[in-house]
Design a protein around this motif. Structure first.
Motif, short mmCIF file in Angstrom:
data_model
loop_
_atom_site.label_atom_id
_atom_site.label_comp_id
_atom_site.label_asym_id
_atom_site.label_seq_id
_atom_site.Cartn_x
_atom_site.Cartn_y
_atom_site.Cartn_z
N ARG A 25 -39.30 11.26 -55.86
CA ARG A 25 -39.35 12.71 -56.04
C ARG A 25 -40.70 13.21 -55.56
N LYS A 26 -40.73 14.42 -55.04
CA LYS A 26 -42.00 14.98 -54.61
C LYS A 26 -42.80 15.45 -55.82
N SER A 27 -44.09 15.45 -55.67
CA SER A 27 -44.96 15.87 -56.75
C SER A 27 -44.87 17.37 -56.96
N GLU A 28 -44.86 17.77 -58.19
CA GLU A 28 -44.80 19.19 -58.53
C GLU A 28 -46.20 19.75 -58.86
N ARG A 31 -47.11 23.10 -57.06
CA ARG A 31 -46.41 24.24 -57.63
C ARG A 31 -46.98 24.61 -58.99
#
Length: 148
Positions: A25-28, A31
């Motif tokens: 998963r991409k890092s949040e 955001r």
């Protein structure tokens, strides 16, 4: 005794957990940072973290306040003095810019020299100035009123 429905729900939850862990998963963080930057959250930069940790060692002994009084610059780091500046920045970052015009590098180095736990006044002042500029810019971008 466990019912069949409970067993199926437990198995489905386990399957989803294993599947989520296996898939990348991409890092949040980006955001999250962009959303909460205007609230004055702590910086995610490693160098800033080291400065905050060093400032968090402040014992509140008042040695820096005495040195600032001797130097005639008791309010150079804010109206309550250097000790209150360090404690407010290390515990409540992003609230305001308490640095006055009298916070020159020579004074900050003298304060570092008298501090028994070696609070990095020069680095802390640089982080506060930079973070205040970032917060002001972020608030202007969102057209929020500046905090005083």
């Amino acid at each position: 005794m466990m019912s069949f429905e409970s067993f199926v729900k437990l198995g489905w939850s386990f399957f989803k957990t294993v599947l989520r862990a296996a898939l990348p998963r991409k890092s949040e963080l980006q955001r999250f940072s962009s959303q909460y930057r205007t609230d004055g959250m702590l910086s995610a930069e490693a160098s800033d973290h080291a400065v905050y940790v060093a400032a968090g060692r402040c014992l509140g002994c008042g040695a820096c306040d005495l040195k600032a009084l001797e130097s005639g610059a008791a309010t150079a780091l804010g109206p309550l003095g250097p000790m209150a500046f360090v404690q407010s920045v290390s515990r409540h970052p992003g609230m305001s810019n308490p640095l006055g015009d009298g916070a020159d590098a020579a004074l900050l180095k003298r304060l570092e020299a008298v501090c028994p736990v070696q609070v990095p006044f020069v680095s802390l002042a640089a982080v506060v100035r930079r973070r205040h500029g970032e917060l002001s810019e972020a608030r202007r971008g969102l057209q929020l009123p500046a905090r005083s």
